[in-house]
Design a protein around this motif. Structure first.
Motif, PDB file in Angstrom:
ATOM      1  N   UNK A  35     -25.972 -23.915 -18.782  1.00  0.00           N
ATOM      2  CA  UNK A  35     -26.740 -22.676 -18.828  1.00  0.00           C
ATOM      3  C   UNK A  35     -26.183 -21.748 -17.755  1.00  0.00           C
ATOM      4  N   UNK A  36     -26.216 -20.443 -18.020  1.00  0.00           N
ATOM      5  CA  UNK A  36     -25.725 -19.453 -17.063  1.00  0.00           C
ATOM      6  C   UNK A  36     -26.903 -18.775 -16.383  1.00  0.00           C
ATOM      7  N   UNK A  37     -26.771 -18.550 -15.085  1.00  0.00           N
ATOM      8  CA  UNK A  37     -27.820 -17.865 -14.336  1.00  0.00           C
ATOM      9  C   UNK A  37     -27.551 -16.366 -14.366  1.00  0.00           C
ATOM     10  N   UNK A  38     -28.535 -15.613 -14.852  1.00  0.00           N
ATOM     11  CA  UNK A  38     -28.434 -14.153 -14.875  1.00  0.00           C
ATOM     12  C   UNK A  38     -29.601 -13.555 -14.110  1.00  0.00           C
ATOM     13  N   UNK A  39     -29.323 -12.429 -13.474  1.00  0.00           N
ATOM     14  CA  UNK A  39     -30.344 -11.685 -12.742  1.00  0.00           C
ATOM     15  C   UNK A  39     -30.844 -10.552 -13.627  1.00  0.00           C
ATOM     16  N   UNK A 144     -26.615 -19.977 -26.639  1.00  0.00           N
ATOM     17  CA  UNK A 144     -27.304 -19.591 -27.873  1.00  0.00           C
ATOM     18  C   UNK A 144     -28.348 -18.503 -27.597  1.00  0.00           C
ATOM     19  N   UNK A 145     -29.122 -18.653 -26.530  1.00  0.00           N
ATOM     20  CA  UNK A 145     -30.115 -17.623 -26.183  1.00  0.00           C
ATOM     21  C   UNK A 145     -29.437 -16.291 -25.881  1.00  0.00           C
ATOM     22  N   UNK A 146     -28.337 -16.354 -25.172  1.00  0.00           N
ATOM     23  CA  UNK A 146     -27.608 -15.138 -24.824  1.00  0.00           C
ATOM     24  C   UNK A 146     -27.059 -14.461 -26.073  1.00  0.00           C
ATOM     25  N   UNK A 147     -26.515 -15.250 -26.989  1.00  0.00           N
ATOM     26  CA  UNK A 147     -25.965 -14.700 -28.236  1.00  0.00           C
ATOM     27  C   UNK A 147     -27.045 -14.064 -29.099  1.00  0.00           C
ATOM     28  N   UNK A 159     -21.872 -13.023 -23.911  1.00  0.00           N
ATOM     29  CA  UNK A 159     -22.180 -14.149 -24.805  1.00  0.00           C
ATOM     30  C   UNK A 159     -20.901 -14.701 -25.436  1.00  0.00           C
ATOM     31  N   UNK A 160     -20.057 -13.828 -25.930  1.00  0.00           N
ATOM     32  CA  UNK A 160     -18.780 -14.244 -26.533  1.00  0.00           C
ATOM     33  C   UNK A 160     -17.870 -14.893 -25.490  1.00  0.00           C
ATOM     34  N   UNK A 161     -17.794 -14.318 -24.307  1.00  0.00           N
ATOM     35  CA  UNK A 161     -16.942 -14.859 -23.246  1.00  0.00           C
ATOM     36  C   UNK A 161     -17.430 -16.238 -22.801  1.00  0.00           C
ATOM     37  N   UNK A 162     -18.746 -16.394 -22.689  1.00  0.00           N
ATOM     38  CA  UNK A 162     -19.314 -17.681 -22.292  1.00  0.00           C
ATOM     39  C   UNK A 162     -19.045 -18.728 -23.362  1.00  0.00           C
ATOM     40  N   UNK A 166     -17.024 -22.200 -22.686  1.00  0.00           N
ATOM     41  CA  UNK A 166     -17.587 -23.527 -22.933  1.00  0.00           C
ATOM     42  C   UNK A 166     -16.771 -24.307 -23.964  1.00  0.00           C
ATOM     43  N   UNK A 167     -16.210 -23.610 -24.946  1.00  0.00           N
ATOM     44  CA  UNK A 167     -15.419 -24.280 -25.985  1.00  0.00           C
ATOM     45  C   UNK A 167     -14.007 -24.633 -25.534  1.00  0.00           C
ATOM     46  N   UNK A 168     -13.378 -23.735 -24.778  1.00  0.00           N
ATOM     47  CA  UNK A 168     -11.953 -23.882 -24.453  1.00  0.00           C
ATOM     48  C   UNK A 168     -11.670 -24.163 -22.987  1.00  0.00           C
ATOM     49  N   UNK A 169     -12.658 -23.999 -22.121  1.00  0.00           N
ATOM     50  CA  UNK A 169     -12.429 -24.141 -20.690  1.00  0.00           C
ATOM     51  C   UNK A 169     -11.925 -22.830 -20.106  1.00  0.00           C
ATOM     52  N   UNK A 170     -11.729 -22.810 -18.789  1.00  0.00           N
ATOM     53  CA  UNK A 170     -11.271 -21.584 -18.138  1.00  0.00           C
ATOM     54  C   UNK A 170      -9.887 -21.168 -18.620  1.00  0.00           C
ATOM     55  N   UNK A 171      -9.624 -19.863 -18.668  1.00  0.00           N
ATOM     56  CA  UNK A 171      -8.289 -19.402 -19.059  1.00  0.00           C
ATOM     57  C   UNK A 171      -7.262 -19.782 -17.987  1.00  0.00           C
TER      58      UNK A 171
END
Length: 182
Positions: A35-39, A144-147, A159-162, A166-171
């Protein structure tokens, strides 16, 4: 300072940062469940003009972006037990906030923490006066919530970047995102 604009951003070609831009370090903080923390922020005088954004802010003195990322995360969230990873994305943005224009060169660092969505994050004690007037709270979001959200989130493609992270790992090197100008 962790300001983000409330209006929808217009995207254009990615620009190379110039010396006049405010240098900013942001944190893509993931918990053990990814999960990502957003303010949650808003214009200081208009709580209805709101958006979600990653923790972070401007560099102070001669600190590095890494140092700024960790300091801002601690000041804004109180979370200090993090493993700071690589720079994921870079973005140039320009937006109005609190009566002035902010022109920024932002670097987004991946970070992991053992805190979880079950651990309610708290707004940190190190907020500036402006942040105290414009930060409404924070929460952990699943991808999923973000999307599925219709709320304003910055950067606009988070959402797309996250999902890709998560699918491919860091660039292998930081991705340069489109410039966002509001």
């Amino acid at each position: 300072m962790s300001a983000e604009p409330a209006a929808a951003a217009a995207s254009g070609p990615a620009a190379e940062p110039s010396a006049g831009l405010r240098k900013v370090a942001r944190v893509v903080l993931l918990d053990p469940e990814d999960r990502i923390l957003l303010m949650h922020g808003h214009e200081p005088e208009d709580a209805g003009d709101d958006w979600w954004f990653t923790p972070g802010g401007g560099l102070e003195g001669d600190e590095t972006r890494e140092q700024a990322a960790l300091r801002e995360l601690a000041e804004e969230t109180g979370i200090t037990d993090v493993e700071l990873g690589p720079v994921l994305w870079r973005r140039v943005c320009s937006f109005p906030f609190a009566g002035r224009r902010w022109d920024q060169d932002e670097w987004y660092f991946l970070a992991r923490t053992k805190h979880s969505a079950m651990s309610a994050p708290r707004i940190g004690d190190g907020l500036t006066e402006l942040e105290r007037r414009s930060v409404a709270g924070m929460r952990w979001w699943t991808c999923q919530e973000l999307s599925a959200s219709h709320e304003t989130v910055y950067p606009t493609r988070l959402a797309e970047l996250l999902r890709r992270l998560l699918d491919e790992g860091p660039p292998s090197s930081p991705e340069v995102l489109d410039t966002e100008i509001v």
